[in-house]
Design an enzyme around this catalytic site. Sequence first.
Site, PDB file in Angstrom:
ATOM      1  N   SER A 172       8.190 -31.856  59.214  1.00 40.66           N
ATOM      2  CA  SER A 172       7.187 -31.939  58.332  1.00 40.66           C
ATOM      3  C   SER A 172       6.234 -33.127  58.178  1.00 40.66           C
ATOM      4  O   SER A 172       5.148 -33.059  57.412  1.00 40.66           O
ATOM      5  CB  SER A 172       7.764 -31.997  56.758  1.00 40.66           C
ATOM      6  OG  SER A 172       8.142 -30.667  56.536  1.00 40.66           O
ATOM      7  N   SER A 203       5.829 -29.408  55.720  1.00 40.86           N
ATOM      8  CA  SER A 203       5.702 -29.358  54.306  1.00 40.86           C
ATOM      9  C   SER A 203       4.704 -30.598  53.835  1.00 40.86           C
ATOM     10  O   SER A 203       4.315 -30.536  52.789  1.00 40.86           O
ATOM     11  CB  SER A 203       7.085 -29.765  53.602  1.00 40.86           C
ATOM     12  OG  SER A 203       7.665 -30.985  53.699  1.00 40.86           O
ATOM     13  N   LYS A 236       3.334 -38.807  49.726  1.00 45.50           N
ATOM     14  CA  LYS A 236       4.016 -37.179  49.435  1.00 45.50           C
ATOM     15  C   LYS A 236       4.821 -37.038  48.124  1.00 45.50           C
ATOM     16  O   LYS A 236       5.573 -38.259  47.904  1.00 45.50           O
ATOM     17  CB  LYS A 236       5.088 -36.774  50.615  1.00 45.50           C
ATOM     18  CG  LYS A 236       5.394 -35.437  50.498  1.00 45.50           C
ATOM     19  CD  LYS A 236       6.302 -35.178  51.927  1.00 45.50           C
ATOM     20  CE  LYS A 236       6.742 -33.700  51.998  1.00 45.50           C
ATOM     21  NZ  LYS A 236       7.573 -33.588  53.239  1.00 45.50           N
TER      22      LYS A 236
HETATM   23  N1  GLN Z   1      10.025 -26.477  57.927  1.00 43.33           N
HETATM   24  C1  GLN Z   1      11.236 -27.073  57.865  1.00 43.33           C
HETATM   25  C2  GLN Z   1      12.033 -26.559  56.682  1.00 43.33           C
HETATM   26  O1  GLN Z   1      11.436 -25.942  55.872  1.00 43.33           O
HETATM   27  C3  GLN Z   1      10.959 -28.603  57.639  1.00 43.33           C
HETATM   28  C4  GLN Z   1      10.795 -29.020  56.265  1.00 43.33           C
HETATM   29  C5  GLN Z   1      10.852 -30.669  56.375  1.00 43.33           C
HETATM   30  O2  GLN Z   1      10.772 -31.277  57.739  1.00 43.33           O
HETATM   31  N2  GLN Z   1      10.490 -31.228  55.471  1.00 43.33           N
HETATM   32  O3  GLN Z   1      12.965 -27.139  56.229  1.00 43.33           O
END
Ligand code: GLN
Length: 441
Positions: free
Chosen positions: A170, A146, A71
């Site tokens: 994410s 994400s 990532k």
């Molecule tokens: N969807 C959550 C956020 O936007 C989690 C994102 C993540 O785990 N990086 O913060």
Amino acid sequence: MIKQKLKLIKEGKLTAEHNIRDYIEKIRKENPEMNIVLHINENAIEQAVELDKKIKQGEAGKLAGLGFLVKSVINVEGLICNCSSRVLENYKATYNATVIEKLLEEDAIVLGMVNCDEFACGATGEHSAFGVCKNPRSPKRVPGGSSSGSAAGVTAGFCDFSLGSDTGGSIRNPASHCGIVGFKPSYGKVSRYGLIDLAMSFDQIGPLAENIEDCRIVFDVIKGRDSRDTVTMDFKEKKNKKKISIGVPKINADEKIWKKIRGEIGRVCKENSWTWKDIEIKHIDLGIQTYYPIVYTEFFSGTRKFDGRKYGFKIEDACGEEVLRRILGGKEITKAEYAGRYYRKALAVRKILKQEFEKAFKKFDVLVMPTVPKLPHQIGEKISVEENYMYDACTVLANICEIPAISVPAGEIDGIPVGIQILAEKGEDDFLLDVAGEFEK
Ligand code: GLN
């Protein structure tokens, strides 16, 4: 899969070069359509050729010859790590994150850096400055986020495994939507050194792969105490238990998804003579309200280094809408005159939620629920910010409580993959992987 492949490589039936070349060629051919990989490691094949010599001499590491995707928020020396943002568009990492160092020591090879929501802010993959990537299992739908590219990359067959980061879901969310396994370890199990943080008190790096065994193999390599990340520690011995009791917390999710999850719980309990029970965890519906003020605050603070002097552009000048929302929101709620009203209140609720989960784990070995409460929407479909945040309702709880959680495929609804989420007590990561194994069969 990984185990068998490692065996082939060790026995000389498959070379590292062959494995890596196949992946790189596949990525070059299919990625323009998929938008999963942002930057290919141009030296990967060469590195594999060198590695084959080492393998022949019997001196190679545990993961010799495997190819993995990273990532674009985890630093890999020499590769562009731009967090899928214009802010850091050409930022080349100058060092390796601890997890990368450990994987390279075992002779795994980086194939490239993958797409994600900008600075890991999002649950759908749509917030990347470089466009959403395709969900190989359901091309019209969002891949989840994400860590969108990390999940889609595994599903597309672009790698042996991938790394993602999980602040509020994410890793698990895109794993669920792409039909693979995604594992978020306990907070403190895996070093965050070299991870560009979203919210430091929630972030964990973890593996995504086709199955649990593969995730475990990667996890065993990347975990452990690291002097460069002071929250990492060594945890006590693994819980060892054969008769498992499952708690099923009441939480809002689509009827169809719950039906699927309950079906799986029933099956696993019947096959293993385990027991399950519906439970109520107090305040479980406050996950989102607790998570976001903390994320906004920690993210705002963390992004002050992106002032345009040392790296890239000033973040407020070059970032997308979702990142800007969090920066402005974080700036607002941390103002002196609001002291205590948002951030401190969220911290107080976080403490209460932790206690409620601890209580639940006194009665049950694991908790099981959906990974994501709704099916992924269609790419391009407009949904509100609130709806967007609701994708996280079932996943943020593990980050709030610092506990390990995994998403395992539970089948399909209308042709769309759905994940089942299993959670265990803090530090019981290996136990969790054992239990989750029964859900995979
Ligand atoms: N969807 C959550 C956020 O936007 C989690 C994102 C993540 O785990 N990086 O913060």
